[in-house]
Design a protein around this motif. Structure first.
Motif, PDB file in Angstrom:
ATOM      1  N   GLY A 281       8.801 -17.304  -0.250  1.00 16.77           N
ATOM      2  CA  GLY A 281       7.357 -17.454  -0.076  1.00 16.77           C
ATOM      3  C   GLY A 281       6.688 -16.935   1.262  1.00 16.77           C
ATOM      4  O   GLY A 281       5.227 -16.973   1.125  1.00 16.77           O
ATOM      5  N   LEU A 282       7.531 -15.971   1.900  1.00 18.18           N
ATOM      6  CA  LEU A 282       6.690 -15.329   3.005  1.00 18.18           C
ATOM      7  C   LEU A 282       7.010 -13.879   3.057  1.00 18.18           C
ATOM      8  O   LEU A 282       8.047 -13.394   2.296  1.00 18.18           O
ATOM      9  N   ALA A 283       5.805 -13.191   3.356  1.00 19.70           N
ATOM     10  CA  ALA A 283       6.003 -11.627   3.103  1.00 19.70           C
ATOM     11  C   ALA A 283       6.901 -11.025   4.046  1.00 19.70           C
ATOM     12  O   ALA A 283       7.058 -11.583   5.168  1.00 19.70           O
ATOM     13  N   ASP A 284       7.708 -10.032   3.940  1.00 24.96           N
ATOM     14  CA  ASP A 284       8.504  -9.390   4.586  1.00 24.96           C
ATOM     15  C   ASP A 284       7.931  -7.933   5.049  1.00 24.96           C
ATOM     16  O   ASP A 284       7.347  -7.384   4.384  1.00 24.96           O
ATOM     17  N   ILE A 285       8.271  -7.346   6.131  1.00 25.58           N
ATOM     18  CA  ILE A 285       7.806  -6.089   6.449  1.00 25.58           C
ATOM     19  C   ILE A 285       9.012  -5.160   6.326  1.00 25.58           C
ATOM     20  O   ILE A 285      10.121  -5.224   6.818  1.00 25.58           O
ATOM     21  N   VAL A 286       8.618  -4.079   5.526  1.00 33.10           N
ATOM     22  CA  VAL A 286       9.470  -3.155   5.152  1.00 33.10           C
ATOM     23  C   VAL A 286       8.876  -1.864   6.202  1.00 33.10           C
ATOM     24  O   VAL A 286       7.911  -1.475   5.815  1.00 33.10           O
ATOM     25  N   ILE A 287      10.044  -1.049   6.719  1.00 36.47           N
ATOM     26  CA  ILE A 287       9.577  -0.235   7.789  1.00 36.47           C
ATOM     27  C   ILE A 287      10.465   1.004   7.690  1.00 36.47           C
ATOM     28  O   ILE A 287      11.464   1.069   7.627  1.00 36.47           O
ATOM     29  N   GLY A 288       9.621   2.246   7.633  1.00 39.26           N
ATOM     30  CA  GLY A 288      10.178   3.367   7.687  1.00 39.26           C
ATOM     31  C   GLY A 288      10.618   4.101   8.882  1.00 39.26           C
ATOM     32  O   GLY A 288       9.685   3.996   9.637  1.00 39.26           O
ATOM     33  N   SER A 289      11.709   4.673   9.111  1.00 44.03           N
ATOM     34  CA  SER A 289      11.665   5.589  10.279  1.00 44.03           C
ATOM     35  C   SER A 289      12.497   6.763   9.787  1.00 44.03           C
ATOM     36  O   SER A 289      13.458   7.070  10.136  1.00 44.03           O
ATOM     37  N   PRO A 290      11.441   7.792   9.470  1.00 47.28           N
ATOM     38  CA  PRO A 290      12.192   8.833   8.569  1.00 47.28           C
ATOM     39  C   PRO A 290      12.741   9.784   9.516  1.00 47.28           C
ATOM     40  O   PRO A 290      13.552  10.603   9.118  1.00 47.28           O
ATOM     41  N   TYR A 291      12.641   9.759  10.813  1.00 49.57           N
ATOM     42  CA  TYR A 291      13.037  10.806  11.724  1.00 49.57           C
ATOM     43  C   TYR A 291      14.380  10.221  12.455  1.00 49.57           C
ATOM     44  O   TYR A 291      14.803  10.839  13.343  1.00 49.57           O
ATOM     45  N   GLU A 292      14.756   8.825  12.174  1.00 52.99           N
ATOM     46  CA  GLU A 292      16.068   8.217  12.419  1.00 52.99           C
ATOM     47  C   GLU A 292      17.356   9.230  12.523  1.00 52.99           C
ATOM     48  O   GLU A 292      17.626   9.852  11.321  1.00 52.99           O
ATOM     49  N   ASP A 293      18.036   9.379  13.665  1.00 45.35           N
ATOM     50  CA  ASP A 293      19.215  10.217  13.558  1.00 45.35           C
ATOM     51  C   ASP A 293      20.423   9.239  13.425  1.00 45.35           C
ATOM     52  O   ASP A 293      20.482   8.394  13.913  1.00 45.35           O
ATOM     53  N   LEU A 294      21.234   9.624  12.348  1.00 41.50           N
ATOM     54  CA  LEU A 294      22.365   8.784  11.915  1.00 41.50           C
ATOM     55  C   LEU A 294      23.526   9.895  11.991  1.00 41.50           C
ATOM     56  O   LEU A 294      23.597  10.436  13.315  1.00 41.50           O
ATOM     57  N   ALA A 295      24.366  10.065  11.140  1.00 41.68           N
ATOM     58  CA  ALA A 295      25.314  10.938  11.265  1.00 41.68           C
ATOM     59  C   ALA A 295      24.722  12.373  11.173  1.00 41.68           C
ATOM     60  O   ALA A 295      25.284  13.278  11.962  1.00 41.68           O
ATOM     61  N   LYS A 296      23.518  12.565  10.788  1.00 40.36           N
ATOM     62  CA  LYS A 296      22.884  13.872  10.648  1.00 40.36           C
ATOM     63  C   LYS A 296      21.419  13.725  11.327  1.00 40.36           C
ATOM     64  O   LYS A 296      20.743  12.491  11.187  1.00 40.36           O
ATOM     65  N   SER A 297      20.985  14.601  11.945  1.00 45.36           N
ATOM     66  CA  SER A 297      19.741  14.568  12.644  1.00 45.36           C
ATOM     67  C   SER A 297      18.456  14.639  11.625  1.00 45.36           C
ATOM     68  O   SER A 297      18.550  14.713  10.559  1.00 45.36           O
ATOM     69  N   ARG A 298      17.790  13.487  11.968  1.00 44.95           N
ATOM     70  CA  ARG A 298      16.213  12.925  11.073  1.00 44.95           C
ATOM     71  C   ARG A 298      16.813  12.658   9.757  1.00 44.95           C
ATOM     72  O   ARG A 298      15.917  13.163   8.634  1.00 44.95           O
TER      73      ARG A 298
END
Length: 468
Positions: A339-356
């Motif tokens: 019953g509560l809205a959640d926030i969906v957030i993109g971080s498209p430049y996040e570095d993981l195993a590969k950059s961005r």
């Protein structure tokens, strides 16, 4: 502070020796699924603003995947362009039809309607004036459309973003349009013939990046909020719920969304501020941030201090790092069905195993206590997710959510505009018992939905990539 490096230039269109028109802004929102054909299942919207149509580069298209008890299938689809019968206009190079989309039952006939922008459409008022089209739902789906004309004298990139919300009949149904010259708001009643109740243009807060609608004061009438482009603030642009100079909210951002995060009956305003301050200690946050203003009986005051969320917030996975662009994409939806809205957030430049490579973070809404508890992430490195993280995929370019198989569990949609040579891709995460899950997640590429060009299709939309 922009990131116009090599990868961003690729997204902007320097591909195979072709330089697409340089534009100052992007279109940031994608439509939530809607039941366009009235079969009881919501249908997914996959914009492809870079799609070539009849030899016209980046004329743009929207792919609708029809919902069913078994979910989505690439074979149950309809592709709509400006060359589709019943759709106003003609496909022309760089119109970017589908750049922004929004869903609502505008004419209250029981079928969802789709609002589609083409912000670089040339019209009688000038080049790149922009256009906004309503595709009307019906028993056979989206088969006809009419335009929502702007009253501005010299429109510029009309339709950089669109929002639609219906909380009831008449004036409780509204469409908000962001453009380079300001905002335009339409109120109902709307009809399939293209009529509407009223239209107003506000040029006091111009150079807009994003628009949203939410009932911030609880009067059952949708209220608009907007984010401008960068204008000398420490980060991002200015944010407004009252459209007048001097009414800026305390905080910056480039994208806005709305929903009731704490269940008090008032919509709350959420803004993504993916920029970083150039001067340490200035307003803003390392790696980007998200700001939240809670609604009330008096709406949202310009003096209210927002809640700040970063990847360093307690409960949020990961850590704030320079260049993450946390807040670069944004949606608000109840994913865990509490019953509560959640926030969906993109971080498209996040570095993981590969950059961005990119990542998406979900922050659940809370009736009490601090936001951040119970947050979780998805990426292409998450077990069960098709594909693999690659440099400059930008997973999390766009985000949206909606239930497409009528099981009461909303699916999460994530776009990556630069996947597969910028043809783009969209992942669908099934709704689980308490939240979306990577198990059984699906990947739709441009080629899988019949878009066969070799680059720059931007399936899922290009979000804020042209400006962050």
């Amino acid at each position: 502070m922009g990131r116009w490096g090599t990868s961003a230039l690729v997204v902007a269109g320097l591909i195979a020796g072709t330089l697409l028109p340089a534009v100052p802004a992007a279109a940031v929102h994608g439509a939530a699924p809607g039941d366009f054909n009235g079969d009881g299942y919501r249908d997914a919207v996959l914009p492809a603003p870079g799609a070539n149509v009849s030899g016209k580069e980046a004329a743009g298209a929207v792919v609708v995947l029809y919902g069913s008890a078994s979910g989505l299938s690439a074979t149950r689809r309809k592709t709509v362009t400006q060359n589709t019968s019943g759709v106003p206009g003609t496909a022309e190079a760089y119109d970017r039809f589908g750049a922004a989309t929004a869903t609502a039952d505008l004419n209250r006939d029981g079928y969802a309607d789709l609002v589609v922008s083409s912000p670089y459409e040339d019209t009688d008022t000038g080049a790149n004036a922009g256009a906004v089209t309503v595709l009307w739902g019906g028993r056979s789906g989206l088969t006809s459309g009419t335009n929502l004309p702007t009253p501005a004298n010299n429109p510029n990139s009309y339709g950089l973003d669109v929002a639609a919300l219906s909380t009831g009949a008449g004036t409780r149904t509204r469409v908000a349009v962001a453009g380079w010259d300001g905002s335009v708001e339409f109120t109902g009643p709307f009809t399939r013939a293209g009529r509407y109740g009223s239209v107003t243009v506000n040029e006091n807060t111009a150079s807009l990046e994003s628009a949203t609608l939410g009932d911030f004061d609880g009067d059952a009438v949708p209220d608009p909020a907007v984010a401008t482009s960068r204008n000398g603030n420490p980060t991002g642009g200015s944010l407004y719920t009252t459209f007048a100079y001097g009414e800026e909210l305390r905080g910056d951002g480039l994208i806005v969304a709305a929903g009731d995060l704490n269940g008090d009956g008032y919509a709350d305003l959420v803004a993504g501020d993916p920029d970083e301050p150039e001067v340490a200690g200035a307003d803003g946050a390392l790696g980007g941030r998200v700001l939240v203003w809670y609604g009330s009986a008096s709406g949202i005051s310009k003096d209210a201090v927002p809640v700040q969320l970063t990847q360093n917030t307690a409960g949020v996975p990961g850590a704030s790092e320079s260049g993450d662009a946390f807040g670069g994409a944004l949606a608000v939806a109840d994913l865990n069905r509490d019953g509560l809205a959640d926030i969906v957030i993109g971080s498209p430049y996040e570095d993981l195993a590969k950059s961005r490579a990119g990542q998406v973070t979900v922050v659940p809404g809370r009736r009490t206590g601090e936001l951040g508890t119970g947050a979780y992430t998805f990426s292409q490195d998450t077990a069960g997710v098709p594909g693999a993280s690659e440099t400059d995929d930008f997973f999390g370019t766009t985000v949206s959510a909606g239930d497409v198989n009528r099981d009461g569990r909303p699916e999460l949609f994530v776009g990556a505009a630069n996947e597969n040579n910028s043809t783009g891709a969209v992942w669908v995460f099934p709704g689980g018992s308490s939240r979306p899950t990577a198990t059984g997640s699906r990947l739709f590429t441009a080629s899988s939905v019949g878009l066969t060009q070799q680059h720059s299709t931007d399936l899922g939309g290009n979000g804020l990539l042209w400006v962050i």
